[in-house]
Design a protein around this motif. Structure first.
Motif, PDB file in Angstrom:
ATOM      1  N   LEU A   7      -6.150  10.549   4.158  1.00 40.59           N
ATOM      2  CA  LEU A   7      -6.209  10.797   2.712  1.00 40.59           C
ATOM      3  C   LEU A   7      -5.870   9.572   1.868  1.00 40.59           C
ATOM      4  CD1 LEU A   7      -4.395  14.271   2.619  1.00 40.59           C
ATOM      5  CD2 LEU A   7      -6.854  13.825   2.769  1.00 40.59           C
ATOM      6  N   THR A   8      -5.452   8.499   2.518  1.00 41.04           N
ATOM      7  CA  THR A   8      -5.022   7.306   1.784  1.00 41.04           C
ATOM      8  C   THR A   8      -6.088   6.838   0.789  1.00 41.04           C
ATOM      9  OG1 THR A   8      -3.719   6.615   3.699  1.00 41.04           O
ATOM     10  CG2 THR A   8      -4.176   4.939   2.028  1.00 41.04           C
ATOM     11  N   ASN A   9      -5.630   6.543  -0.432  1.00 38.40           N
ATOM     12  CA  ASN A   9      -6.450   6.034  -1.543  1.00 38.40           C
ATOM     13  C   ASN A   9      -7.368   7.087  -2.176  1.00 38.40           C
ATOM     14  OD1 ASN A   9      -5.366   3.415  -1.358  1.00 38.40           O
ATOM     15  ND2 ASN A   9      -6.840   2.861   0.254  1.00 38.40           N
ATOM     16  N   THR A  16      -3.006  10.172  -6.748  1.00 40.08           N
ATOM     17  CA  THR A  16      -3.680   9.246  -5.833  1.00 40.08           C
ATOM     18  C   THR A  16      -2.790   9.085  -4.605  1.00 40.08           C
ATOM     19  OG1 THR A  16      -4.756   8.026  -7.619  1.00 40.08           O
ATOM     20  CG2 THR A  16      -4.567   6.914  -5.486  1.00 40.08           C
ATOM     21  N   VAL A  17      -3.361   9.335  -3.419  1.00 40.10           N
ATOM     22  CA  VAL A  17      -2.580   9.248  -2.181  1.00 40.10           C
ATOM     23  C   VAL A  17      -2.312   7.780  -1.856  1.00 40.10           C
ATOM     24  CG1 VAL A  17      -2.475   9.851   0.257  1.00 40.10           C
ATOM     25  CG2 VAL A  17      -3.647  11.379  -1.368  1.00 40.10           C
ATOM     26  N   VAL A  18      -1.033   7.446  -1.709  1.00 44.56           N
ATOM     27  CA  VAL A  18      -0.641   6.061  -1.417  1.00 44.56           C
ATOM     28  C   VAL A  18      -0.606   5.814   0.082  1.00 44.56           C
ATOM     29  CG1 VAL A  18       1.182   4.325  -1.659  1.00 44.56           C
ATOM     30  CG2 VAL A  18       0.703   5.922  -3.544  1.00 44.56           C
ATOM     31  N   GLU A  19       0.090   6.719   0.801  1.00 46.41           N
ATOM     32  CA  GLU A  19       0.214   6.525   2.252  1.00 46.41           C
ATOM     33  C   GLU A  19       0.758   7.778   2.901  1.00 46.41           C
ATOM     34  OE1 GLU A  19       2.953   3.327   2.739  1.00 46.41           O
ATOM     35  OE2 GLU A  19       4.678   4.468   2.028  1.00 46.41           O
ATOM     36  N   PHE A  20       0.593   7.841   4.225  1.00 50.19           N
ATOM     37  CA  PHE A  20       1.152   8.940   4.996  1.00 50.19           C
ATOM     38  C   PHE A  20       2.668   8.796   5.015  1.00 50.19           C
ATOM     39  CE2 PHE A  20       2.715  10.462   9.164  1.00 50.19           C
ATOM     40  CZ  PHE A  20       2.418  11.814   9.017  1.00 50.19           C
ATOM     41  N   SER A  28       1.609  17.737   7.536  1.00 46.52           N
ATOM     42  CA  SER A  28       1.548  16.319   7.194  1.00 46.52           C
ATOM     43  C   SER A  28       1.937  16.144   5.732  1.00 46.52           C
ATOM     44  CB  SER A  28       0.129  15.775   7.407  1.00 46.52           C
ATOM     45  OG  SER A  28      -0.248  15.894   8.768  1.00 46.52           O
ATOM     46  N   TYR A  29       2.813  15.204   5.476  1.00 46.07           N
ATOM     47  CA  TYR A  29       3.278  14.931   4.123  1.00 46.07           C
ATOM     48  C   TYR A  29       2.797  13.547   3.693  1.00 46.07           C
ATOM     49  CZ  TYR A  29       6.409  18.967   4.458  1.00 46.07           C
ATOM     50  OH  TYR A  29       6.914  20.238   4.597  1.00 46.07           O
TER      51      TYR A  29
END
Length: 207
Positions: A7-9, A16-20, A28-29
């Motif tokens: 999901l990153t980016n 906006t997903v930054v990182e796992f 999963s968070y």
């Protein structure tokens, strides 16, 4: 073990997903950054399913807009309107339910919007010393059946009032007391003791 989605980016709503971030209890968070600048760790499934679309700022903004739309939520007139709506549309038990919703007392469509009710009120004599009164207690809240009155008129228009007919004229006990100069409690006491209406209202108080 199922493969984790990447999901990153990716952007979901305002997030906006930054990182796992981590895995916990099979979930999963992800660390996300909101358009407002705040960061929030969110369950991946909630992001993908659009259950969460901001850090919480959107909900706060929506609530704020609802409360400040007309800037009148803390005024007496708004409280009158709110109470009127609650009696006729939401209360499902108790005295208010029995006296309003159960009797079919409703509010006209136009008055379900506060600004419309406010416009009518200000154009029809509203002041902080008056309260809203239905002219016909068996009819609805609408411009044709409502007026602004003082407490005395309001009390005289209650369904529970006792009406007395004397000399071909019908009035409430309170109205007869004012007209004849006989105390309200005196009239009630005479009636309780079995006096007829004529004797009750014609017998003067001995000085």
């Amino acid at each position: 073990m199922s493969k984790r989605l990447e999901l990153t980016n990716q952007k979901f709503g305002r997030l906006t997903v930054v990182e796992f971030a981590m895995s916990k209890n099979g979930r999963s968070y992800w660390l996300c950054k909101c358009e407002c600048g705040n960061e929030k760790i969110v369950v991946g499934k909630d992001i993908v399913n659009h259950n969460i679309q901001s850090c919480g700022c959107y909900r706060k903004e929506s609530a704020s807009k609802r409360n400040t739309k007309h800037g009148k939520t803390n005024t007496r007139l708004y409280n009158i309107w709110s109470t009127m709506k609650r009696r006729c549309m939401t209360v499902k038990s108790g005295k208010a339910y029995k006296n309003y919703l159960l009797r079919g007392i409703t509010i006209c469509e136009d008055w379900k919007v506060f600004e419309n009710f406010q416009k009518w009120a200000l154009a029809n004599g509203y002041s902080d010393e008056l309260s809203i009164d239905r002219i016909d207690n068996n009819s609805n809240y609408c411009p044709e059946n409502c007026r602004w009155v003082n407490n005395k008129v309001q009390a005289n228009n209650k369904r529970s009032n006792r009406y007395l007919t004397y000399k071909n004229k019908t009035q409430t006990v309170s109205q007869w007391a004012d007209e004849l100069g006989i105390k309200y409690n005196t009239i009630h006491e005479r009636l309780r003791r079995g006096w007829n209406v004529e004797k009750t209202l014609s017998c003067k108080i001995r000085g």
